[in-house]
Design an enzyme around this catalytic site. Structure first.
Site, PDB file in Angstrom:
ATOM      1  N   ASP A 138     -23.580  58.488   3.824  1.00  0.00           N
ATOM      2  CA  ASP A 138     -23.593  57.138   4.394  1.00  0.00           C
ATOM      3  C   ASP A 138     -24.992  56.534   4.294  1.00  0.00           C
ATOM      4  O   ASP A 138     -25.986  57.240   4.079  1.00  0.00           O
ATOM      5  CB  ASP A 138     -23.172  57.245   5.870  1.00  0.00           C
ATOM      6  N   ASP A 142     -15.243  49.488   6.038  1.00  0.00           N
ATOM      7  CA  ASP A 142     -14.874  49.968   7.371  1.00  0.00           C
ATOM      8  C   ASP A 142     -13.614  49.264   7.858  1.00  0.00           C
ATOM      9  O   ASP A 142     -13.063  49.632   8.892  1.00  0.00           O
ATOM     10  CB  ASP A 142     -16.023  49.744   8.361  1.00  0.00           C
TER      11      ASP A 142
HETATM   12  C1  DGJ Z   1     -20.189  53.778   8.716  1.00  0.00           C
HETATM   13  C2  DGJ Z   1     -19.052  54.284   7.898  1.00  0.00           C
HETATM   14  O1  DGJ Z   1     -18.585  53.292   7.044  1.00  0.00           O
HETATM   15  C3  DGJ Z   1     -17.955  54.798   8.814  1.00  0.00           C
HETATM   16  O2  DGJ Z   1     -16.851  55.193   8.071  1.00  0.00           O
HETATM   17  C4  DGJ Z   1     -18.513  55.930   9.622  1.00  0.00           C
HETATM   18  O3  DGJ Z   1     -18.835  57.000   8.792  1.00  0.00           O
HETATM   19  C5  DGJ Z   1     -19.717  55.476  10.397  1.00  0.00           C
HETATM   20  N1  DGJ Z   1     -20.695  54.852   9.551  1.00  0.00           N
HETATM   21  C6  DGJ Z   1     -20.352  56.626  11.121  1.00  0.00           C
HETATM   22  O4  DGJ Z   1     -21.520  56.291  11.719  1.00  0.00           O
END
Ligand code: DGJ
Length: 686
Positions: free
Chosen positions: A434, A498
């Protein structure tokens, strides 16, 4: 002396004329064709007496009013680089190097051009052979004169949880394009642009697609110049003072890629997908379970083992532990940088959980965010000098975090050591990587280093790949913030957004599928109501939306009622059955004329069979059911059609349809009700 050089490959050719003293004219780029004479350029009223014409490595200074390919100055006296064409080097039948130089400054600039697999690759190399440092201000990877049919520009836009929007504009006077300036690819999609003829559709018309293989700040634009000529420029953005090329040093831009199509936008999609598939090793993509939207930060080891059991019962094949597993992390304010399992949650490390997951028949994946550090962390306390913005104590945070300076090899070594330490014992075969903030400021001690940051990241990923060749990495940046062809060879999957809202996902996945094949797009069934939009969708619809991608589940299975549980289990089973077609097929979006009816197909090369998914997001305007048409099938072909229904082993036979019927009359495949979908399988009868 004037030379003509031609390269050709996979049905495309590019002709360049020029040489010492004359500019490098791009005389042709299109489907393969033999050399042809060049036409003299007309002298325009009020224009230069020697018209510059459509050129490669173009520089201002002779009346050309477009953007220069390169802007650089010698530091000691501010002398601007001025390049004079030197020669065309025919490297092979598919590759050319155009050499130009500023002799006085000792600067040599080479434009490397290569055709391969239907793609034009371009990159610029700058060598400082002089005694004084040269400051590079701008340097295009690609500056391409465009043909007269370049009427329209298509580019992406979006924001967090709002990825996948597309703007289509006429290319009238001036600029059109997109840029990212905060050191990360951006939520507006891969760094690319499409130029097309007016009226080009998914299947008809001429189009050109360009991408910059780069995961940092960039700018891609088309410009109509004063005389009406159009140019396309793709470049990484270099921050002021960042690229200083010392004596005997060479600097190289990222690669830009160009695709041409005479079959509309679909023609581009096919070449990008083939390119993407060549970048990574082929793997069977296991169905994922991701803990984020199931638990967020609220878990412990026994709870996770229970969750893993529930995931396995759904048919999941890989369990991915998301954020929150490392020392002290209870929310998003702390602990980034301390990549050891939280001792309260995992008193014996991750091994017991990994063992439990493996015993349930699943592999194990782990979330990491290696480029970042929290102020509240052991790492930050030990090495506050490792962050970008140092020594500024009030450096701006994003999601409460700071960015480690990956231009510092010591930091990259530390991260490589830490991640290797996690991976070496075995058991973790997948990292969800991430990156939840951008680079602001991208400097240390006032020196900007956004480019070096991206290169440090690539270096880290390359070292991990070399040390752990079986490791699979997913690129995630708060969702779809880092999806591009620069990071692609280093990762195998992209977290598209997301937003797990099924209706939003149709748009997001489709627009990403213009570049990235479906099997590389992480596509999860999320909770209902959705945590971001609060919209509720039937499970069958959510399953169908996720099925045409790298399927995953990101919800709490214990909260599903028996019906939804069964439907999700069936959707996963069906996905696995169809996976060979889903993961190797040609993905197409079919035009419908009804904005709330979405039809996409996965066509299997060789066998001729295909899957058609029809999704409806709102009531149709008219009560009469829409007929679904499928153009472009081989004439005379006949298909046995089955509707695949969740929970029914062999589906429902619908009869036999010909390619002509499908193209001209269509069939009744409309799901009719909003948030419902249907899936059809077409098997050719030989
Ligand atoms: C952002 C990501 O897009 C989510 O899927 C998740 O992993 C969160 N970060 C976790 O902090």
């Amino acid at each position: 002396m004037t030379d003509t050089a031609i390269i050709s490959d996979a049905g495309f050719a590019l002709h360049v004329t020029g040489g010492a003293g004359a500019g490098f004219s791009l005389t042709y780029f299109g489907p393969s064709c033999a050399a042809h004479g060049t036409e003299p350029l007309p002298v325009l009223p009020a224009g230069p007496d020697r018209p510059p014409g459509p050129r490669l490595l173009a520089m201002r200074g002779d009346g050309y009013d477009g953007i220069s390919h390169i802007e650089a100055v010698r530091l000691e006296d501010g002398r601007a680089a001025h390049l004079i064409p030197v020669s065309i080097e025919q490297v092979s039948g598919t590759a050319l190097h155009l050499h130009s130089a500023d002799e006085a400054q000792g600067l040599g600039v080479t434009l490397e051009i290569r055709l391969g697999h239907g793609l034009l690759h371009m990159r610029t190399r700058v060598r400082n052979g002089g005694p004084a440092p040269v400051l590079l201000i701008r340097c295009a990877a690609l500056l391409l004169p465009l043909p007269d049919w370049a009427d329209e520009v298509i580019s992406g836009y979006g924001a967090w949880a709002r990825e996948g929007h597309t703007a289509r504009r006429r290319l009238d006077a001036g600029f059109s394009g997109k840029a990212s300036r905060l050191g990360r690819t951006g939520f507006d999609g891969p760094p690319g642009i499409v130029i097309c003829a007016a009226g080009t559709t998914e299947t008809v018309g001429r189009a050109l697609g360009a991408q910059l293989a780069w995961s940092g700040s960039h700018r891609i634009h088309a410009e109509r110049l004063r005389d009406g000529a159009v140019e396309l420029c793709a470049e990484a953005i270099y921050e002021p003072g960042e690229i200083l090329i010392g004596p005997d040093e060479t600097f190289e831009t990222p690669e830009a890629l160009v695709v041409l199509s005479e079959q509309g936008l679909d023609g581009l999609r096919d070449v990008w997908h083939a390119h993407a598939r060549r970048q990574v090793r082929p793997v069977t993509r296991p169905v994922h379970f991701n803990t984020w939207e199931a638990r967020y930060f609220g878990f412990d080891e026994p709870g996770l083992i229970e969750l893993a059991g529930q995931a396995a019962r759904l048919g999941v094949e890989r369990f991915v532990l998301d954020d929150g597993w490392f020392a002290g992390r209870r929310d998003d304010r702390t602990s980034l940088g301390d990549w050891t399992p939280d001792p309260d949650r995992f008193p014996n490390g991750l091994a017991p959980l990994i063992r439990a997951v493996n015993d349930l028949g699943m592999s194990f994946g782990l979330w990491v965010e290696p480029e970042m550090v929290s102020r509240q962390s052991h790492l930050y306390r030990a090495r506050p000098d490792w962050v970008l913005a140092f020594p500024e104590e009030a450096a701006p945070t994003g999601r409460n975090q700071l960015v480690l300076d990956l231009s510092n090899p010591e930091v990259v070594d530390h991260l490589f050591g830490t991640l290797s330490g996690l991976l070496r014992p075995g058991g973790i075969d997948y990292l969800k990587w991430d990156c939840n903030r951008e680079l602001y400021p991208a400097s240390r001690n006032g020196r900007l280093r956004a480019t070096a940051q991206v290169r440090g990241l690539y270096d880290l990923l390359d070292r991990l790949q070399a040390a752990f060749p079986e490791l699979e990495i997913e690129s995630c940046a708060s969702g779809g913030g880092r999806i591009d062809f620069g990071i692609l060879p280093r990762v195998m999957r992209f977290w598209a957004s997301d937003a797990t809202d099924a209706a939003d996902r149709i748009r997001i996945q489709d627009s990403l599928s213009r570049y990235i094949p479906a099997e590389m797009i992480g596509s999860h069934v999320g909770p209902s109501p959705n945590p971001i939009t609060a919209r509720a969708f039937p499970m069958a619809f959510r399953g169908l939306v996720s099925m045409f991608g790298h399927m995953g589940v990101e919800l709490d299975p214990a909260k599903l009622d028996a019906g939804d549980h069964a439907t999700l289990t069936q959707a996963i089973a069906l996905h696995k059955k169809l996976r060979p077609s889903l993961q190797a097929g040609t993905y197409k979006v079919l035009e419908t004329g009804d904005a709330s009816l979405h039809v996409s197909g996965l066509f299997r090369a060789g066998s001729g069979e295909f899957l058609l998914r029809v999704l409806r997001t709102a009531m149709s305007v008219y009560p009469l059911q829409a007929r679904i048409t499928v153009p472009g099938l081989p004439g005379g072909a006949r298909y046995r059609v089955r509707e695949l229904v969740l929970g029914e082993e062999s589906g429902r036979e619908l009869g036999i349809l010909t390619a002509e019927t499908l193209a001209w009359a269509g069939f009744q495949g409309d799901p009719r009700r909003p948030d419902h979908g249907r899936l059809f399988h077409f098997l050719p009868i030989r």
